[in-house]
Design a protein around this motif. Structure first.
Motif, PDB file in Angstrom:
ATOM      1  N   GLN A 182      -6.500  34.154  16.316  1.00 20.56           N
ATOM      2  CA  GLN A 182      -7.933  33.926  16.121  1.00 20.56           C
ATOM      3  C   GLN A 182      -8.174  32.571  15.456  1.00 20.56           C
ATOM      4  O   GLN A 182      -9.152  31.882  15.769  1.00 20.56           O
ATOM      5  CB  GLN A 182      -8.535  35.042  15.262  1.00 20.56           C
ATOM      6  N   PRO A 186      -9.069  28.607  18.980  1.00 16.78           N
ATOM      7  CA  PRO A 186     -10.211  27.687  19.117  1.00 16.78           C
ATOM      8  C   PRO A 186      -9.822  26.222  19.030  1.00 16.78           C
ATOM      9  O   PRO A 186     -10.582  25.362  19.493  1.00 16.78           O
ATOM     10  CB  PRO A 186     -11.120  28.088  17.930  1.00 16.78           C
ATOM     11  N   ARG A 187      -8.665  25.924  18.454  1.00 20.51           N
ATOM     12  CA  ARG A 187      -8.198  24.539  18.377  1.00 20.51           C
ATOM     13  C   ARG A 187      -7.427  24.126  19.629  1.00 20.51           C
ATOM     14  O   ARG A 187      -7.214  22.933  19.858  1.00 20.51           O
ATOM     15  CB  ARG A 187      -7.287  24.360  17.164  1.00 20.51           C
ATOM     16  N   PRO A 191     -14.070  25.757  25.003  1.00 16.71           N
ATOM     17  CA  PRO A 191     -14.886  26.975  24.904  1.00 16.71           C
ATOM     18  C   PRO A 191     -14.966  27.770  26.199  1.00 16.71           C
ATOM     19  O   PRO A 191     -14.990  29.009  26.169  1.00 16.71           O
ATOM     20  CB  PRO A 191     -16.264  26.428  24.502  1.00 16.71           C
ATOM     21  N   LEU A 194     -11.782  29.678  26.213  1.00 21.66           N
ATOM     22  CA  LEU A 194     -11.604  30.507  25.027  1.00 21.66           C
ATOM     23  C   LEU A 194     -12.221  31.893  25.187  1.00 21.66           C
ATOM     24  O   LEU A 194     -11.637  32.899  24.764  1.00 21.66           O
ATOM     25  CB  LEU A 194     -12.221  29.801  23.817  1.00 21.66           C
ATOM     26  N   ILE A 214     -11.962  36.707  18.850  1.00 19.90           N
ATOM     27  CA  ILE A 214     -11.873  35.330  18.383  1.00 19.90           C
ATOM     28  C   ILE A 214     -13.224  34.927  17.793  1.00 19.90           C
ATOM     29  O   ILE A 214     -14.255  34.986  18.458  1.00 19.90           O
ATOM     30  CB  ILE A 214     -11.508  34.388  19.535  1.00 19.90           C
ATOM     31  N   GLY A 215     -13.189  34.557  16.531  1.00 18.21           N
ATOM     32  CA  GLY A 215     -14.410  34.133  15.878  1.00 18.21           C
ATOM     33  C   GLY A 215     -15.305  35.281  15.444  1.00 18.21           C
ATOM     34  O   GLY A 215     -16.389  35.086  14.932  1.00 18.21           O
TER      35      GLY A 215
END
Length: 221
Positions: A182, A186-187, A191, A194, A214-215
């Protein structure tokens, strides 16, 4: 045939017993007498199958290597190479928690008193590197992100989890691996990609109420 089957069972019992002793005591301290007693066979039977403790350790490594190969082959089931990598880390962590042969095989990689011919940590690094090169070729990595740099981060983290998990299984838990991804995913990916990735792996829980996202928020079932 019955004699061959009995010999095979004895050999497998010795490999498992050796893995348990290596995992608990380390290769240098482990004795063949302890291993044979744990397996329920005589020292003579042990030496019939294995000429030395090093030969027995090599058999443990070979068995662990087959398990690692199974983990990485199963991980090919995914929409892209990055998801396959996530899946493999979860499957490896589960194997290290539950399978003493796999755990001992990895542990032998760092034994200074044992110079084996197979280094599972190195094999794992090579597979991760290949998976990330495939992900780069598929265009799922963020532009200008080095696959080599990502490999270093993933290998350092997962091998670290393996080492720490030998004494505290929390480091190899589903929750730990999910939170790691998680934070990292994102790195690594745009998007648009993702949103289709699952930090919990494809074998993780699918319930919206329990699966970490995630997020987002989530808890381990």
């Amino acid at each position: 045939m019955a004699k061959q089957e009995r010999a095979l069972r004895t050999r497998e019992a010795l490999i498992k017993s050796a893995a348990e002793v290596f995992d608990c005591e380390g290769f240098g301290v482990a004795s063949l007498t302890t291993i044979s007693n744990r397996a329920g066979v005589s020292n003579g039977a042990l030496h019939f199958h294995f000429a030395s403790k090093a030969a027995l350790a090599e058999a443990v490594e070979e068995a662990a290597g087959r398990r690692l190969d199974h983990v990485t082959r199963q991980a090919t089931r995914g929409p892209n190479a990055l998801q396959c990598l996530v899946n493999a880390t979860h499957d490896l962590a589960r194997g290290l928690r539950e399978d003493v042969v796999l755990r001992a095989g990895f542990g032998l990689s760092s034994e200074q008193s044992y110079a084996g011919g197979q280094n599972l940590r190195l094999e794992w690094r090579r597979w991760v590197e290949g998976a990330l090169k495939r992900a780069d070729g598929e265009g799922v990595l963020t532009e200008n992100l080095s696959a080599q740099d990502v490999m270093l981060a993933v290998v350092a983290a997962t091998v670290g989890f393996e080492v720490l998990g030998a004494r505290d299984a929390t480091w190899l838990s589903y929750r730990t691996l999910t939170r790691f991804w998680q934070l990292l995913l994102p790195r690594l990916t745009p998007p648009a990609v993702l949103g289709a990735l699952r930090a919990e792996g494809v074998h993780g829980p699918r319930s919206r109420s329990t699966a970490p996202r995630i997020g987002g928020q989530g808890s381990e079932p």
